[in-house]
Design a protein around this motif. Structure first.
Motif, mmCIF file in Angstrom:
data_model
loop_
_atom_site.group_PDB
_atom_site.id
_atom_site.type_symbol
_atom_site.label_atom_id
_atom_site.label_comp_id
_atom_site.label_asym_id
_atom_site.label_seq_id
_atom_site.Cartn_x
_atom_site.Cartn_y
_atom_site.Cartn_z
ATOM 1 N N THR A 63 60.079 1.594 12.052
ATOM 2 C CA THR A 63 59.298 0.629 11.272
ATOM 3 C C THR A 63 58.981 -0.610 12.087
ATOM 4 O O THR A 63 57.834 -1.101 12.098
ATOM 5 N N THR A 111 61.087 9.308 11.154
ATOM 6 C CA THR A 111 59.868 8.786 11.773
ATOM 7 C C THR A 111 58.775 8.554 10.735
ATOM 8 O O THR A 111 58.108 7.511 10.725
ATOM 9 N N GLY A 112 58.593 9.544 9.846
ATOM 10 C CA GLY A 112 57.568 9.409 8.824
ATOM 11 C C GLY A 112 57.832 8.270 7.863
ATOM 12 O O GLY A 112 56.918 7.487 7.533
ATOM 13 N N ILE A 113 59.091 8.147 7.420
ATOM 14 C CA ILE A 113 59.437 7.071 6.489
ATOM 15 C C ILE A 113 59.295 5.709 7.165
ATOM 16 O O ILE A 113 58.765 4.748 6.582
ATOM 17 N N ALA A 115 57.389 4.824 9.851
ATOM 18 C CA ALA A 115 55.985 4.473 10.076
ATOM 19 C C ALA A 115 55.264 4.214 8.758
ATOM 20 O O ALA A 115 54.447 3.289 8.652
ATOM 21 N N GLY A 116 55.567 5.013 7.745
ATOM 22 C CA GLY A 116 54.930 4.830 6.442
ATOM 23 C C GLY A 116 55.261 3.494 5.818
ATOM 24 O O GLY A 116 54.406 2.865 5.170
ATOM 25 N N ALA A 117 56.504 3.041 6.007
ATOM 26 C CA ALA A 117 56.892 1.738 5.454
ATOM 27 C C ALA A 117 56.090 0.610 6.090
ATOM 28 O O ALA A 117 55.653 -0.324 5.400
ATOM 29 N N VAL A 119 53.039 0.831 7.475
ATOM 30 C CA VAL A 119 51.649 0.918 7.011
ATOM 31 C C VAL A 119 51.533 0.431 5.571
ATOM 32 O O VAL A 119 50.602 -0.316 5.214
ATOM 33 N N ALA A 120 52.490 0.822 4.727
ATOM 34 C CA ALA A 120 52.450 0.411 3.324
ATOM 35 C C ALA A 120 52.552 -1.107 3.200
ATOM 36 O O ALA A 120 51.849 -1.732 2.395
#
Length: 213
Positions: A63, A111-113, A115-117, A119-120
């Protein structure tokens, strides 16, 4: 006891996370406050052999680094993310030997969580600031007492972990010395036992000879 390189990486992750936390508190960067706190929690859990700890620390590191990539954090956050990701990278090989598929899944989810955090937060940050003006980032450093407390806590955690690691190393050394001492005792006492058995055998033989006469 954890290998030395993993212990060092966990300590480094905590130190940079505490430094980032102090900077974020000073400038009211509350999203980064939460993320750096999660990195600290994950690293502390990892020092107690919790697998979820390295995963949490890795997700928080992703993140932080991704926030720099998408332009909502300074570029040096990439270095913070890289240091925070080291514990997971160093343990992934050992985890992969146990269950490679689960390790790959864990890495992908973290990684997905992470990066997603990032972007969100970029998408909703301005709406949050307009709704709650108190959360708006500051332009000058403030909250001196809180920053000092964060830095002091980081120093205490670092010293406590160093003392615990030294204690663990001393216990391992003591066990090794005790093992060598016991082996030496066996090696020194064994010949005397053999001599006693031989002497007893000679006496029994002489007694049998006298009885025969």
């Amino acid at each position: 006891m954890l290998p030395r390189n993993i212990q060092t990486s966990l300590l480094a992750a905590q130190l940079v996370a505490f430094a980032t936390l102090a900077r974020s508190v000073a400038y009211d960067r509350w999203f980064t406050v939460v993320v750096s706190s999660l990195m600290i929690v994950g690293a502390l859990a990892a020092t107690r052999h919790r697998t979820w700890g390295v995963a949490l620390s890795f997700a928080a590191a992703v993140t932080i680094a991704f926030a720099a990539f998408i332009g909502i954090a300074p570029l040096w956050f990439v270095a913070v993310g890289a240091i925070g990701a080291l514990p997971f990278l160093l343990t992934s090989e050992a985890l992969g030997r146990f269950d490679r598929q689960a390790t790959n899944l864990l890495a992908g989810l973290a990684t997905g969580i992470g990066a997603g955090a990032a972007v969100a937060w970029k998408l909703v940050a301005w709406e949050v600031f307009l709704t709650f003006p108190a959360l708006m980032p500051g332009l000058r450093a403030q909250h001196g007492l809180a920053v000092t407390a964060v830095l002091a806590l980081g120093a205490l955690v670092a010293f406590a972990q160093r003392d615990r690691q030294r204690g663990a190393q001393l216990r391992v050394a003591d066990v090794g010395d005790e093992t060598r001492f016991r082996i030496a005792d066996v090696e020194h006492t064994a010949p005397s036992d053999v001599q006693e058995e031989e002497a007893q055998g000679h006496e029994e033989a002489h007694a049998a000879m006298r009885a025969g006469r």
